[in-house]
Design an enzyme around this catalytic site. Structure first.
Site, PDB file in Angstrom:
ATOM      1  N   HIS A   6      41.655  34.187  38.248  1.00  0.00           N
ATOM      2  CA  HIS A   6      42.434  34.108  37.054  1.00  0.00           C
ATOM      3  C   HIS A   6      44.015  35.364  36.150  1.00  0.00           C
ATOM      4  O   HIS A   6      44.123  35.034  35.358  1.00  0.00           O
ATOM      5  CB  HIS A   6      42.276  33.251  36.098  1.00  0.00           C
ATOM      6  CG  HIS A   6      40.854  33.664  35.798  1.00  0.00           C
ATOM      7  ND1 HIS A   6      39.437  34.669  36.481  1.00  0.00           N
ATOM      8  CD2 HIS A   6      40.432  34.648  34.480  1.00  0.00           C
ATOM      9  CE1 HIS A   6      39.317  35.355  36.059  1.00  0.00           C
ATOM     10  NE2 HIS A   6      39.467  35.108  34.619  1.00  0.00           N
ATOM     11  N   ASP A   7      43.251  36.605  36.728  1.00  0.00           N
ATOM     12  CA  ASP A   7      43.655  37.685  36.121  1.00  0.00           C
ATOM     13  C   ASP A   7      44.934  37.965  37.126  1.00  0.00           C
ATOM     14  O   ASP A   7      45.288  39.147  36.763  1.00  0.00           O
ATOM     15  CB  ASP A   7      42.874  38.643  36.117  1.00  0.00           C
ATOM     16  CG  ASP A   7      42.164  38.151  34.938  1.00  0.00           C
ATOM     17  OD1 ASP A   7      42.148  37.357  34.082  1.00  0.00           O
ATOM     18  OD2 ASP A   7      40.310  38.483  34.631  1.00  0.00           O
ATOM     19  N   ASP A  11      30.924  38.043  34.447  1.00  0.00           N
ATOM     20  CA  ASP A  11      32.095  38.383  33.723  1.00  0.00           C
ATOM     21  C   ASP A  11      32.258  39.621  33.155  1.00  0.00           C
ATOM     22  O   ASP A  11      31.133  40.616  32.646  1.00  0.00           O
ATOM     23  CB  ASP A  11      32.325  37.863  32.756  1.00  0.00           C
ATOM     24  CG  ASP A  11      34.151  38.333  31.922  1.00  0.00           C
ATOM     25  OD1 ASP A  11      35.478  38.586  32.513  1.00  0.00           O
ATOM     26  OD2 ASP A  11      34.605  38.098  30.511  1.00  0.00           O
ATOM     27  N   GLU A  26      32.312  40.507  38.577  1.00  0.00           N
ATOM     28  CA  GLU A  26      33.148  41.579  38.037  1.00  0.00           C
ATOM     29  C   GLU A  26      32.377  43.147  37.794  1.00  0.00           C
ATOM     30  O   GLU A  26      32.440  43.109  36.654  1.00  0.00           O
ATOM     31  CB  GLU A  26      34.062  40.707  37.585  1.00  0.00           C
ATOM     32  CG  GLU A  26      35.320  41.004  36.834  1.00  0.00           C
ATOM     33  CD  GLU A  26      36.172  40.054  36.093  1.00  0.00           C
ATOM     34  OE1 GLU A  26      37.439  40.368  35.582  1.00  0.00           O
ATOM     35  OE2 GLU A  26      35.784  39.995  34.972  1.00  0.00           O
ATOM     36  N   ASP A  68      30.733  30.993  35.583  1.00  0.00           N
ATOM     37  CA  ASP A  68      30.558  31.950  34.442  1.00  0.00           C
ATOM     38  C   ASP A  68      29.923  32.485  33.529  1.00  0.00           C
ATOM     39  O   ASP A  68      29.770  31.873  32.772  1.00  0.00           O
ATOM     40  CB  ASP A  68      32.068  31.689  34.006  1.00  0.00           C
ATOM     41  CG  ASP A  68      33.434  32.798  34.329  1.00  0.00           C
ATOM     42  OD1 ASP A  68      32.662  34.480  35.076  1.00  0.00           O
ATOM     43  OD2 ASP A  68      34.847  32.541  34.733  1.00  0.00           O
TER      44      ASP A  68
END
Length: 507
Positions: free
Chosen positions: A276-277, A146, A203, A45
């Site tokens: 995870h969000d 991210d 993302e 990540d």
């Protein structure tokens, strides 16, 4: 990469170290070797829109206006004694934090502890690229990047419209897809990504299908694919995600269909329900009751995995893990959720505690962040210590140990979907066409591929409701040509669609 611990968020304090709670760099090196022995690839990540305020770069940057690291971050003078702009941070409050010592504000699109990096600085960019090369030389297999669409900030810093109930959408409208973002990513590709055999996914808050063709175009030399959020907003309203609004299936079909058809032949898509969000999809858009949890989890998996793109399976999704039954804010750790509670319940009194906690149980990110449910033992077999969040009480019945050997389990169904994608080219490359787009309960579409083996065609039918339904006329017409069933979540076939039924026909 070491994160700070203020809220389990993405605040990196050292890009070339492992946080002690996860082990050591030696442990990571061993993980990489052992994973590769088993044919498993490791994707890191990459968080380079911002760092932790504890990162040495920021410590140095904050120490003096003359620091060589000052320009690693975005500092601005006050305007009329106030913050430089009215931008709100994604987790609430201002996106600017004042530093008394140097008399300037720094930008943080997320939490105060997450100052944004200044990608306009070529020295900063090269430092980031050097760090990425260091990880690639270790042998990692890719990066998940991210909020990468936010790294290029506006040429002019000025006030913008702020939705205080949906800060992420508001700030994304200002900073997403900035004027130099593709230049920066092409530079990254040249300096790092093109040198290794990697998979990259960005993302990208605020992305459109047209922008996605730049980020993930087959010939744009940037990334392999992007994560978009448009379908995740389908059950939001003026309060953003903090609402009881239900998903409207035609709207979901319109969004997913747009991403399927607009990227055909020019860019690659990502497919996901959970991460995870996001809350657990079986609780959000399926039915997590004892009667229908398994069948609706399989239906949702069928719908997604039969589309074009790379499917992502989030931990526990393959078990049909559900949302946590939150009843009190003390059970919640997520900064976004806590700030929303402060705004909507305490400050503005728009919701009662009971209403907000009901919404939290449906929408909080912590629903996805409870520990993995490995077995029926205390804490789900995840730890003998105290986990950061309580394990869902239903781990006694919903856990990996009980499903791995069960051919009827959600886990076994996911394995079958993965096998089918590897064996049937039409699932990977076939053209997507929706049927009955306005139907509010049935999601049906076809996948068609014409190649040297002739035409292959699949008909996918998914019932998103708890009712028995007759097939719409256009779906029934296509089904007339069915030769066989590729996969289904009921053991037999009937003329009507049963609750949450999913079936894939070869036609």
């Amino acid at each position: 990469m070491v994160e700070s611990s203020f809220g389990n968020e993405y605040d990196i304090s050292d890009y070339q170290a492992i946080h002690e709670k996860f082990g050591s760099m030696e442990d990571f090196d061993r993980l990489l070797v052992e994973a590769h022995k088993r044919g498993i690839k490791i994707i890191m990540d990459l968080v380079v829109n911002h760092t932790s305020d504890q990162h040495q770069w920021f410590v140095e940057s904050k120490s003096s206006k003359e620091s060589p690291y000052r320009d690693y971050y975005i500092w601005r003078d006050p305007v009329d004694g106030q913050a430089p702009t009215n931008w709100g941070g994604c987790f609430g409050g201002s996106a600017w934090e004042y530093d008394e010592a140097t008399g300037q504000y720094y930008l943080h699109q997320f939490a105060i502890e997450q100052p944004d990096l200044n990608w306009e600085n070529p020295v900063l960019r090269q430092t980031v690229f050097d760090m990425m090369n260091w990880w690639c030389e270790k042998g990692i297999d890719g990066f998940r990047m991210d909020v990468i669409s936010l790294i290029s900030k506006p040429e002019v810093y000025e006030n913008g419209p702020i939705n205080t109930n949906d800060h992420l959408s508001a700030v994304s409208a200002i900073t997403a897809n900035g004027h130099r973002v593709h230049e920066f990513l092409q530079e990254m590709n040249k300096e790092v990504l093109s040198k290794y055999d990697l998979i990259t996914v960005g993302e990208t808050p605020g992305v459109t299908t047209e922008e996605a063709k730049n980020y993930a175009g087959f010939d744009t030399n940037e990334l392999n694919m992007v994560f978009q959020f448009e379908h995740m907003d389908v059950d939001g309203d003026e309060h953003g995600k903090w609402t009881k609004k239900q998903m409207y299936l035609p709207a979901l079909k319109e969004i997913l269909g747009k991403w399927q058809t607009n990227l055909e032949g020019s860019a690659w898509n990502s497919l996901y329900w959970d991460n995870h969000d996001q809350p657990r999809v079986v609780s959000r858009w399926g039915n997590d009751s004892e009667e229908y949890r398994v069948i609706s989890a399989k239906m949702l998996a069928t719908c997604l995995h039969m589309m074009q793109g790379t499917p992502y399976i989030y931990q526990g999704e393959e078990l049909g893990m559900t949302n946590y039954p939150f009843t009190d804010l003390s059970q919640v750790d997520d900064i976004e959720c806590r700030n929303a509670y402060q705004t909507l319940v305490i400050d503005n009194q728009e919701y009662s505690n009971e209403t907000m906690m009901e919404i939290v149980s449906r929408k909080s990110r912590d629903n996805a962040r409870t520990p993995m449910q490995w077995n029926a033992q205390p804490h789900g077999g995840f730890t003998t210590g105290t986990p950061w969040l309580a394990v869902n009480p239903n781990h006694v019945t919903i856990n990996a140990e009980s499903q791995v050997g069960d051919p009827e389990s959600v886990f076994s169904y996911y394995k079958e979907l993965i096998r089918l994608r590897k064996e049937h080219k039409v699932i990977v490359e076939g053209l997507y066409r929706v049927l009955c787009p306005e139907d509010e309960k049935i999601y049906a579409f076809t996948r068609t591929l014409a190649d040297e083996n002739g035409e292959q065609k699949l008909l996918i039918i998914c019932n998103f409701s708890g009712e028995e339904l007759s097939l719409p006329a256009d779906v029934a017409e296509v089904k007339k040509g069915a030769k066989s069933i590729l996969i289904q979540n009921y053991k037999d076939e009937k003329e009507v669609l049963r609750p949450y039924e999913a079936v894939v026909y070869c036609v």
